[in-house]
Design a protein around this motif. Structure first.
Motif, mmCIF file in Angstrom:
data_model
loop_
_atom_site.group_PDB
_atom_site.id
_atom_site.type_symbol
_atom_site.label_atom_id
_atom_site.label_comp_id
_atom_site.label_asym_id
_atom_site.label_seq_id
_atom_site.Cartn_x
_atom_site.Cartn_y
_atom_site.Cartn_z
ATOM 1 N N LEU A 146 0.839 -1.177 0.135
ATOM 2 C CA LEU A 146 0.038 0.060 -0.070
ATOM 3 C C LEU A 146 0.890 1.091 -0.025
ATOM 4 N N VAL A 147 1.980 1.161 0.618
ATOM 5 C CA VAL A 147 2.780 2.573 0.511
ATOM 6 C C VAL A 147 3.760 2.482 -0.426
ATOM 7 N N ASP A 148 3.577 3.417 -1.221
ATOM 8 C CA ASP A 148 4.427 3.188 -2.631
ATOM 9 C C ASP A 148 5.707 3.617 -2.583
ATOM 10 N N LEU A 149 6.235 4.390 -1.520
ATOM 11 C CA LEU A 149 7.569 4.881 -1.497
ATOM 12 C C LEU A 149 8.843 3.839 -1.259
ATOM 13 N N VAL A 150 9.622 3.705 -2.295
ATOM 14 C CA VAL A 150 10.923 2.685 -1.912
ATOM 15 C C VAL A 150 12.019 3.842 -2.115
ATOM 16 N N ASP A 151 12.821 3.801 -1.100
ATOM 17 C CA ASP A 151 14.095 4.372 -1.280
ATOM 18 C C ASP A 151 15.167 3.615 -2.132
ATOM 19 N N VAL A 152 15.817 4.216 -3.117
ATOM 20 C CA VAL A 152 16.598 3.146 -3.826
ATOM 21 C C VAL A 152 18.071 3.972 -3.954
ATOM 22 N N ILE A 153 19.006 3.140 -3.455
ATOM 23 C CA ILE A 153 20.399 3.863 -3.173
ATOM 24 C C ILE A 153 21.225 2.718 -3.739
ATOM 25 N N PRO A 154 22.211 3.189 -4.706
ATOM 26 C CA PRO A 154 23.318 2.403 -5.348
ATOM 27 C C PRO A 154 24.476 2.171 -4.448
ATOM 28 N N GLY A 155 25.169 0.887 -4.421
ATOM 29 C CA GLY A 155 26.138 0.698 -3.356
ATOM 30 C C GLY A 155 27.260 1.680 -4.027
ATOM 31 N N PRO A 156 28.361 1.870 -3.410
ATOM 32 C CA PRO A 156 29.537 2.567 -3.968
ATOM 33 C C PRO A 156 30.148 2.208 -4.980
ATOM 34 N N GLU A 157 29.928 0.908 -5.378
ATOM 35 C CA GLU A 157 30.636 0.112 -6.576
ATOM 36 C C GLU A 157 29.624 -0.407 -7.677
ATOM 37 N N CYS A 158 28.423 -0.025 -7.401
ATOM 38 C CA CYS A 158 27.344 -0.624 -8.220
ATOM 39 C C CYS A 158 27.388 0.263 -9.535
ATOM 40 N N GLU A 159 26.932 -0.792 -10.529
ATOM 41 C CA GLU A 159 27.287 -0.560 -12.012
ATOM 42 C C GLU A 159 26.219 0.591 -12.347
ATOM 43 N N LYS A 160 26.451 1.334 -13.340
ATOM 44 C CA LYS A 160 25.558 2.500 -13.516
ATOM 45 C C LYS A 160 24.352 1.409 -14.441
ATOM 46 N N VAL A 163 20.604 0.513 -10.534
ATOM 47 C CA VAL A 163 19.325 1.147 -9.854
ATOM 48 C C VAL A 163 18.278 1.592 -10.567
ATOM 49 N N GLU A 164 18.879 2.089 -11.797
ATOM 50 C CA GLU A 164 17.842 2.852 -12.900
ATOM 51 C C GLU A 164 16.855 1.545 -13.446
ATOM 52 N N GLY A 165 17.436 0.566 -13.641
ATOM 53 C CA GLY A 165 16.517 -0.681 -14.017
ATOM 54 C C GLY A 165 15.580 -1.029 -13.233
ATOM 55 N N VAL A 166 16.020 -1.275 -11.805
ATOM 56 C CA VAL A 166 15.294 -1.558 -10.615
ATOM 57 C C VAL A 166 14.131 -0.454 -10.612
ATOM 58 N N SER A 167 14.558 0.735 -10.571
ATOM 59 C CA SER A 167 13.516 1.806 -10.336
ATOM 60 C C SER A 167 12.432 1.811 -11.586
ATOM 61 N N ASP A 168 12.912 1.549 -12.712
ATOM 62 C CA ASP A 168 11.771 1.367 -13.849
ATOM 63 C C ASP A 168 10.896 0.139 -13.516
ATOM 64 N N MET A 169 11.505 -0.918 -13.030
ATOM 65 C CA MET A 169 10.725 -2.200 -12.456
ATOM 66 C C MET A 169 9.678 -1.826 -11.654
ATOM 67 N N LEU A 170 9.928 -0.898 -10.593
ATOM 68 C CA LEU A 170 8.913 -0.607 -9.222
ATOM 69 C C LEU A 170 8.095 0.499 -9.868
ATOM 70 N N ARG A 171 8.466 1.466 -10.826
ATOM 71 C CA ARG A 171 7.333 2.419 -11.434
ATOM 72 C C ARG A 171 6.477 1.412 -12.301
ATOM 73 N N ALA A 172 6.889 0.548 -12.830
ATOM 74 C CA ALA A 172 5.879 -0.246 -13.499
ATOM 75 C C ALA A 172 4.766 -1.062 -12.789
ATOM 76 N N MET A 173 5.336 -1.388 -11.453
ATOM 77 C CA MET A 173 4.637 -1.922 -10.480
ATOM 78 C C MET A 173 3.850 -0.812 -9.515
ATOM 79 N N GLY A 174 3.802 0.496 -10.083
ATOM 80 C CA GLY A 174 2.994 1.376 -9.701
ATOM 81 C C GLY A 174 3.513 2.018 -8.248
ATOM 82 N N LYS A 175 5.006 1.701 -8.106
ATOM 83 C CA LYS A 175 5.477 2.491 -6.894
ATOM 84 C C LYS A 175 6.345 3.717 -7.274
ATOM 85 N N GLN A 176 6.882 4.146 -5.962
ATOM 86 C CA GLN A 176 7.505 5.580 -6.228
ATOM 87 C C GLN A 176 8.805 5.574 -5.647
ATOM 88 N N PRO A 177 9.726 5.069 -6.601
ATOM 89 C CA PRO A 177 11.344 5.048 -6.143
ATOM 90 C C PRO A 177 11.699 6.295 -6.076
#
Ligand SMILES: NC(=O)C1=CN([C@@H]2O[C@H](COP(=O)(O)OP(=O)(O)OC[C@H]3O[C@@H](n4cnc5c(N)ncnc54)[C@H](O)[C@@H]3O)[C@@H](O)[C@H]2O)C=CC1
Ligand SMILES: O=C(O)[C@@H](O)C(=O)[C@H](O)[C@@H](O)CO
Length: 319
Positions: A146-160, A163-177
């Motif tokens: 029910l709560v749509d907020l998702v905090d998305v944070i890359p790790g210090p060595e996370c590939e470019k 996070v963007e790909g996971v955020s797109d997935m979350l937005r497609a699920m109606g979430k607010q990354p």
């Protein structure tokens, strides 16, 4: 459709499994505690029924759909087999998370993304070096269906792009990354919540007000404006000169953070650990599933009213 593994089937894990299933993904759920893993099925079904009845899930979604979308696995290896996204939702204990990530390093597919649901921990030092390139935090709020907020944070060595790909997935699920450029403990909303917690626990521990009085002050004083105005739009209606005066007068000093709260420790020592135990700060008689259902029904009604009313603040601001 992604293959998602959720590790930890407790308060958050079972609900996250449902969220990803409703988002059209294939979910494998596991937990080191077999009773918790078994209990997760009923909790998911209760939440699904509430969402369907409230119009927040497709009307044709049955427990049969759920059983197809979410499978429970005693074995961690089985749960992560073929996983593209691994959601870590185990206990907020650094050493437990470190040990799990070491297991996952051996068991998970090489390209699997590790996304921790940690509330406040800097988990990245707990993750093996070889997995840093796909390590992130995706922090949800309860109940995540029910709560749509998702905090998305890359790790210090996370590939470019991870996070963007996971955020797109979350937005497609109606979430607010909401993306943060780097890790800060508690992100944004959790830091605000932690600051509130610091203040209200101080007020309770110092005997200034009871838990009921403090919650009443939040509900009757702050809660009405927040969905419409947040903090900054409300400040604009208050007038920024007064905001300056309050700062200049140094009218407020936060309580000094302490590593424990006497009232909270007493409650836990008495076994009053929350709704699942039948009591916490409040007494919660009756079936916990019915209480979660009652909470969710109220949250659905409020969320739908907020959607209808609209907001004067934030990124969906409309005047
Ligand atoms: N409870 C909440 O409202 C929220 C919690 N979180 C975070 O989510 C995570 C989980 O929190 P909760 O669901 O509340 O905890 P919980 O205690 O309800 O569930 C955690 C589960 O992890 C399992 N577990 C422990 N070690 C394990 C292992 N090695 N492998 C598999 N399962 C294991 C436990 O058996 C337990 O069922 C924590 O990091 C917490 O900070 C984030 C947002 C909200
Ligand atoms: O409120 C939530 O659901 C999340 O912000 C959390 O991470 C947990 O509640 C935790 O921060 C304790 O407040």
């Amino acid at each position: 459709m992604a293959r998602v593994a959720v590790i930890g089937a407790g308060t958050m894990g079972h609900a996250l499994a449902l969220v990803f299933a409703l988002g059209g993904h294939r979910v494998r759920l596991t937990d080191s505690n077999k009773e918790t893993l078994a209990r997760a099925q009923g909790l998911m079904e209760t939440a699904l029924a509430t969402l369907v009845a409230g119009g927040e899930a497709p009307a044709d979604w049955t427990s049969g759909h759920l059983a197809q979308a979410v499978t429970r696995h005693d074995s961690l290896a089985e749960a992560v087999d073929g996983a593209e996204l691994i959601v870590e939702a185990i206990i907020e204990v650094p050493e437990a998370k470190r040990a799990l990530y070491e297991q996952l390093d051996k068991l998970a597919p090489a390209e699997a993304i590790f996304a921790s649901n940690t509330s406040h921990l800097d988990v990245f030092p707990l993750i093996p070096a070889a997995r840093q390139r796909k390590a992130m935090i995706a922090h949800w709020y309860t109940p995540p269906y029910l709560v749509d907020l998702v905090d998305v944070i890359p790790g210090p060595e996370c590939e470019k792009g991870v996070v963007e790909g996971v955020s797109d997935m979350l937005r497609a699920m109606g979430k607010q990354p909401i993306g943060l450029k780097k890790f800060v403990p508690g992100y944004v909303a959790n830091r605000i919540q932690a600051a509130i917690g610091l203040e209200v626990q101080h007020l309770l521990d110092e005997g200034v007000a009871s838990a009921e009085e403090i919650d009443a002050a939040i509900i009757h004083g702050l809660a009405l404006r927040l969905p419409i105005l947040g903090f900054y739009a409300k400040a604009d209606f208050t007038g920024l000169a007064l905001m300056q005066a309050v700062k200049r007068n140094n009218s407020y000093a936060p309580p000094k953070p302490t590593p424990s709260s006497p009232v909270l420790d007493k409650l836990v020592a008495e076994g009053r650990t929350g709704v699942l135990a039948g009591a916490g700060y409040y007494d919660w008689p009756g079936d916990p599933a019915a209480l979660f259902e009652a909470r969710d029904k109220k949250l659905i009604a409020l969320k739908q009213a907020m959607r209808e009313i609209g907001t004067m603040a934030g990124m969906e601001r409309k005047l």
